[in-house]
Scaffold this active site. Structure first.
Site, mmCIF file in Angstrom:
data_model
loop_
_atom_site.group_PDB
_atom_site.id
_atom_site.type_symbol
_atom_site.label_atom_id
_atom_site.label_comp_id
_atom_site.label_asym_id
_atom_site.label_seq_id
_atom_site.Cartn_x
_atom_site.Cartn_y
_atom_site.Cartn_z
ATOM 1 N N HIS A 1 0.835 -1.198 0.000
ATOM 2 C CA HIS A 1 0.000 0.000 0.000
ATOM 3 C C HIS A 1 0.869 1.247 0.000
ATOM 4 C CE1 HIS A 1 -3.598 2.304 0.518
ATOM 5 N NE2 HIS A 1 -3.356 2.660 1.769
ATOM 6 N N ASN B 1 -3.501 8.702 4.527
ATOM 7 C CA ASN B 1 -4.005 7.560 3.774
ATOM 8 C C ASN B 1 -4.930 8.048 2.662
ATOM 9 O OD1 ASN B 1 -4.471 4.899 3.033
ATOM 10 N ND2 ASN B 1 -5.206 4.248 5.032
#
Length: 325
Positions: free
Chosen positions: A271, A291
């Site tokens: 990620h 994020n």
């Protein structure tokens, strides 16, 4: 790709209302969850599966809450009812086999470092975005540092297009994953303004034209690997850093505090996220990490990850945009 019946669920990531202080009793927690996160299932079988996923998540959260040594809190959110394969659609970093050392920041002259730095309220950092169920984290990880660098140069905030990268950057895989430095190389030819090329969370035919350009990458580079002080110095000099981390189950349910779960250590990264500062809380050094799961996840879209120990491999692949056209 997530089934159509789950699309409505996915969009709630950006505006999720978390169930704070939920009862340890799973039935009570399930009722509270459904009140805040309607899942719109089309069959009893699907409802049963969603509840089974919820129960697994709930048991994990309850066990964590009972751990008196825990340094972070967890909570239910839209990920609580998803299968593991569905959750993976919200990641998407694919690390290259080897780093391109022709793009490396060699100016690592150490400077006086403050005890903390936080770009979250800086005018050059756009609002937290939401990649949805498209493995395009790499695009969001690439765009935030470029937006910051462009604004830093001109003094004018800019919001750029991740969708252009998903549709047009053939060096990466759209919703199938990619890597941020490859995206920067592509954006040497220009990055579109988001308002002219809006995000859809699906790969489409490329519609980019030069009239959409709002910024161009001039130079970019990796920061020294596994060197927290080099990362801090680069953060001060250039702005936010693109990094890759390993997402494991507990991260999906993160709420607040300094994330220290050992479960994410010594595994391959999956990620892309963006480091926007650092600090210390209750004696624990941390990175402030942006994020791309919307402002409803975590702490308004951010997570604090332990600094100085390469937690979740966050200090392995730092890189940033060093100049723009």
């Amino acid at each position: 790709m997530v089934k159509t019946s789950f699309v409505a669920l996915a969009v709630f990531v950006a505006c999720a209302v978390h169930v704070h202080g939920a009862s340890d009793d799973v039935e009570v927690a399930w009722e509270n969850f459904q009140a805040h996160h309607p899942i719109n299932t089309k069959s009893q079988t699907e409802t049963t599966k969603r509840k089974e996923n919820f129960v697994k998540t709930h048991n994990m959260i309850v066990r964590h809450k009972k751990n008196k040594m825990a340094t972070f809190e967890m909570e239910h959110n839209v990920f609580s009812v998803m299968d593991e394969e569905e959750k993976k659609l919200y990641t998407g970093a694919i690390a290259p086999a080897s780093r391109d050392f022709t793009h490396y920041i060699t100016d690592e002259t150490m400077r006086q470092l403050p005890t903390s730095l936080d770009y979250r309220t800086n005018k050059c950092l756009s609002a937290v975005k939401n990649q949805g169920s498209c493995g395009s984290c790499w695009a969001f990880t690439a765009i935030a540092p470029l937006e910051f660098a462009q604004c830093k140069k001109t003094g004018v905030a800019v919001v750029l297009s991740e969708q252009q990268l998903v549709d047009c950057d053939t060096s990466n895989g759209g919703c199938g994953g990619g890597w941020y430095t490859s995206a920067w190389n592509y954006m040497k030819n220009g990055s579109a303004k988001q308002s002219l090329y809006t995000y859809t969370a699906t790969a489409r035919t490329c519609k980019f034209t030069s009239s959409m350009i709002s910024s161009k990458v001039a130079t970019y580079g990796y920061v020294a690997s596994k060197s927290p002080s080099a990362m801090q110095s680069a953060l001060q000099k250039y702005g936010p850093l693109a990094v890759a981390i390993t997402v494991v189950k507990s991260i999906y349910s993160y709420k607040s505090g300094v994330y220290t779960d050992v479960a994410c250590d010594n595994l391959g990264v999956n990620h892309g996220v963006v480091v926007v500062g650092w600090g210390t809380l209750s004696g624990l050094d941390y990175w402030i990490v942006r994020n791309s799961w919307g402002s409803g996840w975590g702490s308004l879209g951010y997570i604090l990850i332990q600094r100085g120990v390469n937690k979740c491999s966050i200090e392995t692949y730092p890189a940033t945009v060093t100049s723009v056209v």
